[in-house]
Design a protein around this motif. Structure first.
Motif, PDB file in Angstrom:
ATOM      1  N   THR A  85       0.838  -1.191   0.000  1.00  0.00           N
ATOM      2  CA  THR A  85       0.000   0.000   0.000  1.00  0.00           C
ATOM      3  C   THR A  85       0.876   1.246   0.000  1.00  0.00           C
ATOM      4  O   THR A  85       2.087   1.181   0.261  1.00  0.00           O
ATOM      5  N   ALA A  86       0.262   2.384  -0.268  1.00  0.00           N
ATOM      6  CA  ALA A  86       1.001   3.651  -0.229  1.00  0.00           C
ATOM      7  C   ALA A  86       1.559   3.905   1.170  1.00  0.00           C
ATOM      8  O   ALA A  86       2.672   4.436   1.321  1.00  0.00           O
ATOM      9  N   GLN A  87       0.811   3.520   2.203  1.00  0.00           N
ATOM     10  CA  GLN A  87       1.278   3.705   3.579  1.00  0.00           C
ATOM     11  C   GLN A  87       2.524   2.861   3.843  1.00  0.00           C
ATOM     12  O   GLN A  87       3.441   3.294   4.556  1.00  0.00           O
ATOM     13  N   GLU A  88       2.557   1.672   3.292  1.00  0.00           N
ATOM     14  CA  GLU A  88       3.718   0.799   3.503  1.00  0.00           C
ATOM     15  C   GLU A  88       4.950   1.319   2.764  1.00  0.00           C
ATOM     16  O   GLU A  88       6.076   1.227   3.279  1.00  0.00           O
ATOM     17  N   ILE A  89       4.751   1.860   1.575  1.00  0.00           N
ATOM     18  CA  ILE A  89       5.877   2.474   0.863  1.00  0.00           C
ATOM     19  C   ILE A  89       6.426   3.650   1.663  1.00  0.00           C
ATOM     20  O   ILE A  89       7.643   3.794   1.838  1.00  0.00           O
ATOM     21  N   ALA A  90       5.524   4.488   2.168  1.00  0.00           N
ATOM     22  CA  ALA A  90       5.960   5.640   2.969  1.00  0.00           C
ATOM     23  C   ALA A  90       6.685   5.179   4.220  1.00  0.00           C
ATOM     24  O   ALA A  90       7.693   5.785   4.638  1.00  0.00           O
ATOM     25  N   ALA A  91       6.210   4.089   4.838  1.00  0.00           N
ATOM     26  CA  ALA A  91       6.820   3.602   6.072  1.00  0.00           C
ATOM     27  C   ALA A  91       8.234   3.084   5.837  1.00  0.00           C
ATOM     28  O   ALA A  91       9.143   3.346   6.637  1.00  0.00           O
ATOM     29  N   ILE A  92       8.445   2.353   4.736  1.00  0.00           N
ATOM     30  CA  ILE A  92       9.795   1.827   4.504  1.00  0.00           C
ATOM     31  C   ILE A  92      10.743   2.966   4.132  1.00  0.00           C
ATOM     32  O   ILE A  92      11.927   2.958   4.503  1.00  0.00           O
ATOM     33  N   GLU A  93      10.238   3.988   3.439  1.00  0.00           N
ATOM     34  CA  GLU A  93      11.087   5.142   3.136  1.00  0.00           C
ATOM     35  C   GLU A  93      11.469   5.890   4.411  1.00  0.00           C
ATOM     36  O   GLU A  93      12.620   6.324   4.568  1.00  0.00           O
ATOM     37  N   ASP A  94      10.536   6.010   5.340  1.00  0.00           N
ATOM     38  CA  ASP A  94      10.852   6.635   6.632  1.00  0.00           C
ATOM     39  C   ASP A  94      11.903   5.829   7.386  1.00  0.00           C
ATOM     40  O   ASP A  94      12.823   6.389   8.008  1.00  0.00           O
ATOM     41  N   ALA A  95      11.776   4.493   7.345  1.00  0.00           N
ATOM     42  CA  ALA A  95      12.740   3.633   8.038  1.00  0.00           C
ATOM     43  C   ALA A  95      14.129   3.752   7.416  1.00  0.00           C
ATOM     44  O   ALA A  95      15.148   3.749   8.124  1.00  0.00           O
ATOM     45  N   ILE A  96      14.186   3.852   6.104  1.00  0.00           N
ATOM     46  CA  ILE A  96      15.480   4.008   5.421  1.00  0.00           C
ATOM     47  C   ILE A  96      16.183   5.280   5.897  1.00  0.00           C
ATOM     48  O   ILE A  96      17.388   5.273   6.203  1.00  0.00           O
TER      49      ILE A  96
END
Length: 324
Positions: A249-260
């Motif tokens: 989902t878009a939320q999951e993409i945003a979350a992994i980018e935040d983690a990076i």
């Protein structure tokens, strides 16, 4: 749809065989020589390990073409014929080859299937080092197949676990072909030594990476066993599951980018059989490298990852060069 079509595969196979000569993986034996033991392996990685244990006494046919993604593979009528004719069928197991279930049933080969990962303690589904995103949020991954809920099937990423494969393969070949027990045992012992050597080499290579840089982000969760063995931290994956069939989902993409960004990840690793578009977007958004690795398939013969040992050398070298 598979359950409707696959019962027709045998009919289609017979029709094809009427006009097409059967393909063989090895030339026929010379006059007076014993016929090789005929086996099938699902992936090129499983096939390579079987070849190392079986040696010249075993003829191995690989089911999935080089470069195929086992998570999304669709079986063919020819696959049914190969499985039906095999004396043994070697599979990774651990729920990886979901496509094979109906195929085995239709071929009547269930009693000839050998799961090379049998006996390995599987990592729990979702049990990676860093959970990104809101733990209370229940994301539905579009198109995701939850067949791997029992555990992580990517056991080959740690060569020490492949030593268990070797023993399972040796035992199965010996039980089915006891006349060649001594040869299978000698081949297995020689290959186990090579696995010990590659394990020591990996440790030497990983030592070049500073501890703070040993963070992995991949296209889907597959390096859990590798990370645990060699001291990496799995920050997460673009597809937060064990299958490339899912859509984040878009939320999951945003979350992994935040983690990076939060953990200072230096690269995102994407499989050569996976569409790189999402990973490219994440790499561009976060300003980090996009690095290609081999996942569930070897390269073409003569290529940079033509054997399982070459596969490990290539992937580790790519990781070291990106993270050190």
């Amino acid at each position: 749809m598979k359950q409707i079509l696959l019962p027709l595969l045998l009919v289609l196979t017979l029709a094809l065989s009427a006009c097409t000569p059967a393909a063989t993986s090895t030339p026929p034996p010379a006059a007076g020589q014993p016929q090789p033991f005929q086996v099938v392996a699902t992936t090129s990685i499983v096939a390579d390990v079987v070849k190392n244990v079986g040696g010249e006494r075993v003829s191995v046919t690989t089911l999935l073409p080089i470069g195929s993604d086992v998570h999304t593979y669709e079986p063919t009528p020819q696959d049914l014929a190969k499985v039906a004719d095999a004396q043994l069928v070697f599979v990774n197991g651990a729920g990886l080859e979901e496509f094979l279930n109906v195929l085995i049933e239709n071929a009547g080969s269930a009693d000839r299937v050998v799961e090379v990962s049998h006996g390995i303690e599987l990592k729990d589904f979702g049990a990676h080092d860093h959970e990104h995103g809101d733990e209370g949020e229940d994301h539905a991954h579009e198109g995701e197949d939850h067949a791997h809920e029992g555990g992580d099937p990517h056991t080959w990423t740690d060569p020490n676990l492949v030593k268990i494969w070797v023993e399972n393969i040796r035992a199965a070949l010996t039980a089915a072909d006891p006349a060649n027990e001594a040869a299978y045992r000698a081949n297995a012992e020689a290959y186990l030594k090579q696995l010990d050597e590659i394990d020591a080499w990996i440790r030497e290579q990983v030592a070049q990476i500073p501890l703070e840089n040993r963070k992995l982000v991949t296209d889907h969760l597959l390096f859990g066993y590798f990370a645990e063995r060699y001291g990496f931290e799995q920050i997460g994956a673009i597809i937060p599951g064990y299958s490339t069939a899912a859509q984040p989902t878009a939320q999951e993409i945003a979350a992994i980018e935040d983690a990076i960004r939060e953990f200072g990840v230096k690269a995102v690793f994407v499989g050569k059989t996976v569409n790189p578009n999402l990973a490219q977007r994440v790499a561009e958004d976060t300003g980090i490298q996009l690095v290609g690795l081999y996942h569930g398939s070897l390269s073409q013969p003569g290529g940079e990852a033509a054997t399982y040992l070459d596969y490990l050398r290539y992937n580790v070298s790519q990781m070291v060069n990106a993270l050190k």
